[in-house]
Structure formats: structure tokens, C-alpha cells
Design a protein around this motif. Structure first.
Motif, mmCIF file in Angstrom:
data_model
loop_
_atom_site.group_PDB
_atom_site.id
_atom_site.type_symbol
_atom_site.label_atom_id
_atom_site.label_comp_id
_atom_site.label_asym_id
_atom_site.label_seq_id
_atom_site.Cartn_x
_atom_site.Cartn_y
_atom_site.Cartn_z
ATOM 1 N N ILE A 57 39.387 29.546 50.255
ATOM 2 C CA ILE A 57 39.725 30.003 48.930
ATOM 3 C C ILE A 57 39.403 31.211 48.584
ATOM 4 O O ILE A 57 38.373 31.622 48.823
ATOM 5 C CB ILE A 57 39.170 28.619 47.955
ATOM 6 C CG1 ILE A 57 39.665 27.312 48.401
ATOM 7 C CG2 ILE A 57 39.602 29.036 46.449
ATOM 8 C CD1 ILE A 57 38.972 26.381 48.100
ATOM 9 N N VAL A 58 40.469 32.037 48.157
ATOM 10 C CA VAL A 58 40.241 33.195 47.405
ATOM 11 C C VAL A 58 40.531 33.443 46.165
ATOM 12 O O VAL A 58 41.470 32.905 45.778
ATOM 13 C CB VAL A 58 40.886 34.308 48.376
ATOM 14 C CG1 VAL A 58 40.789 35.693 47.821
ATOM 15 C CG2 VAL A 58 40.739 34.262 49.717
ATOM 16 N N ARG A 59 39.483 33.812 45.501
ATOM 17 C CA ARG A 59 39.909 33.713 43.938
ATOM 18 C C ARG A 59 39.502 35.266 43.373
ATOM 19 O O ARG A 59 38.579 36.118 43.861
ATOM 20 C CB ARG A 59 38.587 32.817 43.275
ATOM 21 C CG ARG A 59 38.480 31.644 43.660
ATOM 22 C CD ARG A 59 37.594 30.783 43.203
ATOM 23 N NE ARG A 59 37.200 29.191 43.471
ATOM 24 C CZ ARG A 59 37.940 28.462 42.777
ATOM 25 N NH1 ARG A 59 38.562 28.667 41.699
ATOM 26 N NH2 ARG A 59 37.924 26.973 43.342
ATOM 27 N N ASN A 60 40.384 35.573 42.288
ATOM 28 C CA ASN A 60 40.385 36.679 41.650
ATOM 29 C C ASN A 60 39.869 36.648 40.150
ATOM 30 O O ASN A 60 39.404 37.710 39.635
ATOM 31 C CB ASN A 60 41.805 37.475 41.508
ATOM 32 C CG ASN A 60 42.294 37.955 42.979
ATOM 33 O OD1 ASN A 60 41.563 38.550 43.868
ATOM 34 N ND2 ASN A 60 43.299 37.260 43.679
ATOM 35 N N LEU A 108 37.075 38.595 38.344
ATOM 36 C CA LEU A 108 35.935 38.859 39.152
ATOM 37 C C LEU A 108 35.857 40.196 39.638
ATOM 38 O O LEU A 108 36.760 40.785 40.025
ATOM 39 C CB LEU A 108 35.864 37.895 40.435
ATOM 40 C CG LEU A 108 35.704 36.359 40.256
ATOM 41 C CD1 LEU A 108 36.295 35.385 41.126
ATOM 42 C CD2 LEU A 108 34.271 36.134 39.832
ATOM 43 N N PRO A 109 34.528 40.909 39.561
ATOM 44 C CA PRO A 109 34.528 42.374 40.160
ATOM 45 C C PRO A 109 35.044 42.568 41.709
ATOM 46 O O PRO A 109 35.467 43.491 41.968
ATOM 47 C CB PRO A 109 32.991 42.763 39.951
ATOM 48 C CG PRO A 109 32.269 41.121 40.065
ATOM 49 C CD PRO A 109 33.272 40.226 39.612
#
Ligand code: ADP
Ligand code: MG
Length: 235
Positions: free
Chosen positions: A92-95, A113-114
Motif C-alpha cells: 500500500i502506498v499512501r499520499n 503526508l510529507p
């Protein structure tokens, strides 16, 4: 290539062999499932939309140098893909923070997210795809260190490409899930699907959810949202 024998039925797709052992046909179904299969529905036309969207996105990634299992869309609901042995990880990749991340950690919803957050779950329906760290994958033999490095770098690259692509279509890529597999030659490649079932898409101007959260949260017009994603990316 044509469908030969049925291999496997999952929650969203069916797999069939072809004349060539290196390839399988994936058939996209009209079924919706959420919360580990506890919530279910069927919506006519969903399979067609996800097949079109996933085919288009895999093709777009290939044009940007990201290899995947995707070969070609054959008709409304079917695509030919390279047969792989799926690595039992859901990446999972989250922005932006939302969903299970907020529930699990109690962090604020909708925070940008930074930098992208990379997470992994162990792909096992019976266990409810539990959250894991890299050491679990290494020590239990689900992937090697080299494979994990590759999975992480491809995932972050996919995020960059998809995020920019969708931004131009007026869509915010919030987060997404990927699966990887090893082809008959042992190469690690992107597999499964990329669709509103596996990504969170928010309309850039209205913030409307254009993905499976409409089904999860009973927001209505679920297929209308999938249709809207197809409209934006096929324009
Ligand atoms: P699930 O219920 O596990 O989410 P799906 O219906 O989404 O299943 O997909 C069917 C299965 O096909 C999944 O287990 C997925 O990992 C697997 N799969 C995806 N791409 C390939 C491929 N190229 N070769 C073999 N299996 C694949
Ligand atoms: Mg699936």
C-alpha cells in the motif's frame, strides 16, 4: 489466445489458462466486496469498467517504463496477462491519510503526508490480510531482501507516475494497493489490477470519492464514480 480451463475464482476476478502456459486470461467480475468479504454486492457493468480502467493504466505505466503482467485487453471483461506466481504481499502506498491507517493509528483524516508512506500486508484472506513489517516477509520467506527493495522502488515509481497522471485529470491519488508476482522466468513484475477497487481517488475540486469507498460507506452512485474515472482517463 483463448480461454481453456478455469483456474481460480477470487473476489473480483476469475483466472483461466490459455494455449500458452506463460499466459492466463483474467476475467473481471461484476462483484463488489469490502471489509474482508463481509459486505457484498453485484453491480452489472462493474467488470467492464474495471477491465477498461486497469488495462488503460497498465498500458500507461508500460509507456512510462514500468513492466507489468498486462499484455492486452481482449474484450469487455477479459484481458491477457503473463502468468505469475503472486508474492503473498499487498503493498500500500499512501499520499493522504485515510481509511485503515487512521483507524489503526488514530491519526487525523485527510492529512497530506510529507512523503509517500509505504506499507505492507500479508495476503491471506483467512487472517484478514494483516499488517506486517519487512522482517516478517523476510523471515517467513514471503520475499527476499532484493525482492522487497525492488517492490518498494517500483511501488514508489508507480505512485509518482499515477499521481501526476491523475492530477492532470482533476483527480487526487490518495492511496492504492499493488500486488507483485514472479513470471515463468523468475522476473518480479507488477500484477493483479489497478482500478477504483484498489485505489482511492478524490475529485480535485469537489473532494468527491470516485472509488470503492462509495460502496464501503454507502455513498451511492458507485458505478457512476467508476464511470467518471473511465471518462477522465479515456478523454
Ligand atoms: P482476491 O479475492 O484475492 O482479491 P481477485 O479476484 O482480485 O482475488 O483476483 C484473483 C487472483 O488472481 C488473486 O489471488 C490475484 O493475486 C491473482 N492474480 C493476479 N494477477 C495474476 C497473474 N498475472 N497470474 C496469476 N495470478 C494472478
Ligand atoms: Mg483482489
Amino acid at each position: 489466445m483463448t480461454k481453456k480451463d478455469f483456474i481460480y475464482e477470487g473476489k473480483a476476478k476469475r483466472l483461466y489458462t490459455t494455449e500458452d502456459p506463460n499466459y492466463v486470461i483474467v476475467e473481471y467480475k461484476d462483484s463488489f466486496t469490502a471489509f474482508n468479504g463481509q459486505k457484498k454486492a453485484t453491480m452489472s457493468g462493474k467488470g467492464v469498467l474495471n477491465n477498461k480502467i486497469s488495462s488503460k493504466l497498465f498500458q500507461m505505466l508500460a509507456d512510462n517504463g514500468v513492466e507489468s503482467h498486462f499484455v492486452e485487453q481482449v474484450d469487455d471483461t477479459n484481458q491477457i496477462v503473463k502468468r505469475v506466481q503472486i508474492v503473498p504481499l499487498e503493498v500500500i502506498v499512501r499520499n493522504i491519510t485515510t481509511g485503515s491507517l487512521c483507524k489503526r493509528l488514530g491519526v487525523e483524516e485527510g492529512k497530506v503526508l510529507p512523503r509517500p508512506l509505504f506499507e505492507m500486508c500479508y495476503k491471506d484472506d483467512e487472517l484478514g490480510d494483516p499488517f506486517i513489517i519487512e522482517d516478517h516477509a523476510l523471515l517467513f520467506g514471503w520475499a527476499t531482501e532484493e525482492e522487497l527493495d525492488k517492490i518498494k522502488s517500483i511501488s514508489l515509481r508507480v505512485n509518482e507516475i499515477l499521481k501526476d497522471y491523475f492530477a492532470k485529470k482533476g483527480v487526487v491519488l490518495v492511496d492504492f494497493k499493488l500486488e507483485f508476482g514472479k513470471d515463468m522466468q523468475g522476473n518480479l513484475i507488477l500484477a493483479d489490477e489497478i482500478s477504483p477497487d484498489t485505489c482511492r481517488f478524490w475529485d480535485s475540486s469537489t473532494g468527491d470519492h470516485l472509488d470503492k469507498d462509495r460502496f464501503r460507506k454507502d455513498l451511492g452512485d458507485v458505478l457512476g464514480a467508476y464511470e467518471e474515472i473511465w471518462k477522465r482517463i479515456s478523454a
